[in-house]
Scaffold this active site. Structure first.
Site, PDB file in Angstrom:
ATOM      1  CG  ASN A  80       6.995   3.823   6.017  1.00 63.45           C
ATOM      2  OD1 ASN A  80       6.008   4.415   5.969  1.00 63.45           O
ATOM      3  ND2 ASN A  80       7.081   2.452   6.168  1.00 63.45           N
ATOM      4  CG  PHE A 140      -3.598   2.327  -1.229  1.00 65.15           C
ATOM      5  CD1 PHE A 140      -4.830   1.706  -0.533  1.00 65.15           C
ATOM      6  CD2 PHE A 140      -3.559   3.654  -1.741  1.00 65.15           C
ATOM      7  CE1 PHE A 140      -6.045   2.526  -0.339  1.00 65.15           C
ATOM      8  CE2 PHE A 140      -4.762   4.353  -1.287  1.00 65.15           C
ATOM      9  CZ  PHE A 140      -5.801   3.971  -0.858  1.00 65.15           C
ATOM     10  CE  LYS A 191       3.564  -4.071  -5.056  1.00 66.15           C
ATOM     11  NZ  LYS A 191       3.877  -2.665  -4.778  1.00 66.15           N
TER      12      LYS A 191
HETATM   13  O1  C5P Z   1       4.563  -2.915   0.074  1.00 61.04           O
HETATM   14  P1  C5P Z   1       3.549  -3.324  -1.268  1.00 61.04           P
HETATM   15  O2  C5P Z   1       3.643  -2.631  -2.263  1.00 61.04           O
HETATM   16  O3  C5P Z   1       3.550  -4.862  -1.494  1.00 61.04           O
HETATM   17  O4  C5P Z   1       2.131  -2.861  -0.454  1.00 61.04           O
HETATM   18  C1  C5P Z   1       0.900  -3.205  -1.358  1.00 61.04           C
HETATM   19  C2  C5P Z   1      -0.413  -3.569  -0.403  1.00 61.04           C
HETATM   20  O5  C5P Z   1      -0.230  -4.421   0.195  1.00 61.04           O
HETATM   21  C3  C5P Z   1      -0.792  -2.272   0.369  1.00 61.04           C
HETATM   22  O6  C5P Z   1      -2.332  -2.215   0.290  1.00 61.04           O
HETATM   23  C4  C5P Z   1      -0.025  -2.506   1.405  1.00 61.04           C
HETATM   24  O7  C5P Z   1      -0.918  -1.812   2.720  1.00 61.04           O
HETATM   25  C5  C5P Z   1      -0.060  -3.982   1.701  1.00 61.04           C
HETATM   26  N1  C5P Z   1       0.690  -4.631   2.495  1.00 61.04           N
HETATM   27  C6  C5P Z   1       0.278  -5.411   3.436  1.00 61.04           C
HETATM   28  N2  C5P Z   1       1.306  -6.122   4.538  1.00 61.04           N
HETATM   29  C7  C5P Z   1       2.504  -6.017   4.092  1.00 61.04           C
HETATM   30  C8  C5P Z   1       2.953  -5.182   2.825  1.00 61.04           C
HETATM   31  C9  C5P Z   1       2.200  -4.760   2.189  1.00 61.04           C
HETATM   32  O8  C5P Z   1      -0.970  -5.495   3.896  1.00 61.04           O
HETATM   33  N3  C5P Z   1       3.483  -6.850   4.792  1.00 61.04           N
END
Ligand code: C5P
Length: 409
Positions: free
Chosen positions: A215, A330, A344
């Site tokens: 990304n 985040f 979240k």
């Molecule tokens: O992708 P998403 O919106 O769920 O991300 C929310 C938070 O979760 C962010 O802080 C991201 O760094 C974390 N995250 C993570 N592992 C993942 C997906 C997201 O730590 N596989």
């Protein structure tokens, strides 16, 4: 002068020696003056082979001083007055030769004389070929200057004018300006003895030896957090996906590629982690199989279906760990920012979530700026659009306040 002038009224004597990095002094001077500093430039004779005094006069707004024995210059601000005038002497680029002359205490031209005659603190920003920098003589000279209390800022690593790649590049203008700002208004060490792990950047999910899914995350927000947290006294571990960014040597940087690598590296830090900040844009899915050889285009095959499997949720796993750290996530959203962020916060069992609207053109992914709304279970904090470093500072202040409250409960 910029709206916020962190260097208002500060008198900076910029000493330029003869190195190719002297060209960076134009940008450096421009930025320092924009921040409110009064910059006077002194050049060595060899510096003038790389950049003209006229250019430096134009950007600093003052005539450049370069001659110890010039009666005209001495009838204006003479060298002793200039030495007394400065709040800070910044030597950039500081060549191997200038560093050696400083160590020996030479007063052979105006710049070295000023360094001897001035009570002002001196910051040295080395810039030279990597072999010259790594030579024992230079290393010893720099160590002696540091022992005498001079600040050694840099050098950075990377490609050099001579074609070599390694340590010896002068820090970039914006990095030097940050150091000057910190020098005059040092960050309070509110995170002293606190271990903070930060994830940053994108992850790359390999399809075959040459292709991956990823990304547009630049990693800038995570790196800004790491840098500011470290200045606030924290011991910082920065786990980062592939990005084109450098960070200070005293940040424990762990470079990874995939979400699985980031997951493993994150869990490994938990023995010594007080605060975990998940800033990375982790790929939600990865290819189920990574082809051993490069996948070939097949004639007649117009559609290709990729089988993807879900990646582990790193911060959720960290937050559900037995001895969990304070967890900050985040939420980069393009719509319903608050609702998704709060969902979240709860679903991933976080202490705080920093939400930003990445649909807005001037913030978020790849931008220099960001704006955040930070949610705790029952509180909300707004951080308005600003440079990512300023946003990082404000976010870390919120984290500190919430972390201290949780720890004192
Ligand atoms: O992708 P998403 O919106 O769920 O991300 C929310 C938070 O979760 C962010 O802080 C991201 O760094 C974390 N995250 C993570 N592992 C993942 C997906 C997201 O730590 N596989």
């Amino acid at each position: 002068m910029s709206v916020s002038s962190p260097l208002a009224g500060k008198k900076i004597l910029l000493g330029i020696a003869g190195g190719i990095a002297a060209y960076k002094c134009v940008e450096l001077t421009r930025r320092l003056t924009e921040f409110g500093a009064d910059v006077r430039v002194v050049m060595t004779t060899s510096a003038k082979s790389f950049i003209t005094p006229l250019t430096m006069q134009a950007v600093s707004g003052h005539a450049v001083a370069d001659d110890l024995l010039d009666p005209n210059a001495q009838s204006g601000m003479g060298h002793i007055e200039l030495a007394k005038w400065a709040d800070l002497i910044l030597l950039a680029p500081a060549t191997a030769n200038l560093i050696a002359r400083l160590r020996a205490g030479f007063a052979d031209e105006l710049l070295t004389t000023l360094c001897l005659a001035s009570p002002a603190p001196i910051a040295v920003s080395p810039a030279m070929n990597m072999e010259m920098y790594l030579a024992s003589a230079t290393q010893e000279n720099i160590a002696v200057l540091a022992q005498r209390g001079m600040h050694i800022w840099g050098p950075g690593e990377g490609p050099q004018a001579c074609g070599d790649i390694g340590p010896g590049r002068m820090l970039e203008a914006h990095q030097l300006v940050d150091l000057v700002v910190d020098f005059f208004a040092p960050q309070k060490a509110i995170f002293k003895n606190v271990n903070i792990t930060i994830t940053a950047g994108p992850t790359q999910e390999a399809l075959d030896p040459v292709r991956y899914i990823s990304n547009h995350s630049s990693g800038k927000m995570g790196f800004a957090l790491a840098e500011v947290a470290q200045k606030m006294g924290a011991n910082v571990t920065l786990i980062t996906g592939p990005v084109a960014l450098t960070c200070a040597a005293n940040i424990n940087r762990i470079d990874i590629k995939s979400a699985l690598d980031m997951h493993a590296a994150s869990l490994q830090t938990l023995d010594h982690c007080d605060i975990f900040i998940a800033c990375a844009a982790v790929a939600d899915y990865r290819p189920e199989v990574i082809a051993q050889e490069k996948m070939k285009k097949q004639s007649g095959v117009e559609n290709l279906t990729l089988h993807l499997v879900k990646n582990p949720d790193i911060i959720a796993d960290v937050a559900n760990h037995l001895d969990r750290p304070f967890c900050v996530g985040f939420a980069a959203e393009t719509e319903n920012v608050e609702a998704y962020a709060l969902d979240k916060l709860q679903r991933k069992n976080l202490d705080l979530i920093a939400a930003n609207d990445v649909a807005k053109a001037d913030q978020g992914f790849n931008s220099e700026k960001n704006a955040l709304t930070v949610f705790a279970a029952k509180q909300r904090f707004d951080i308005t659009l600003a440079d990512k470093k300023k946003v990082a500072q404000q976010l870390l202040e919120v984290i500190h306040q919430q972390y201290s409250t949780t720890n004192n409960d």
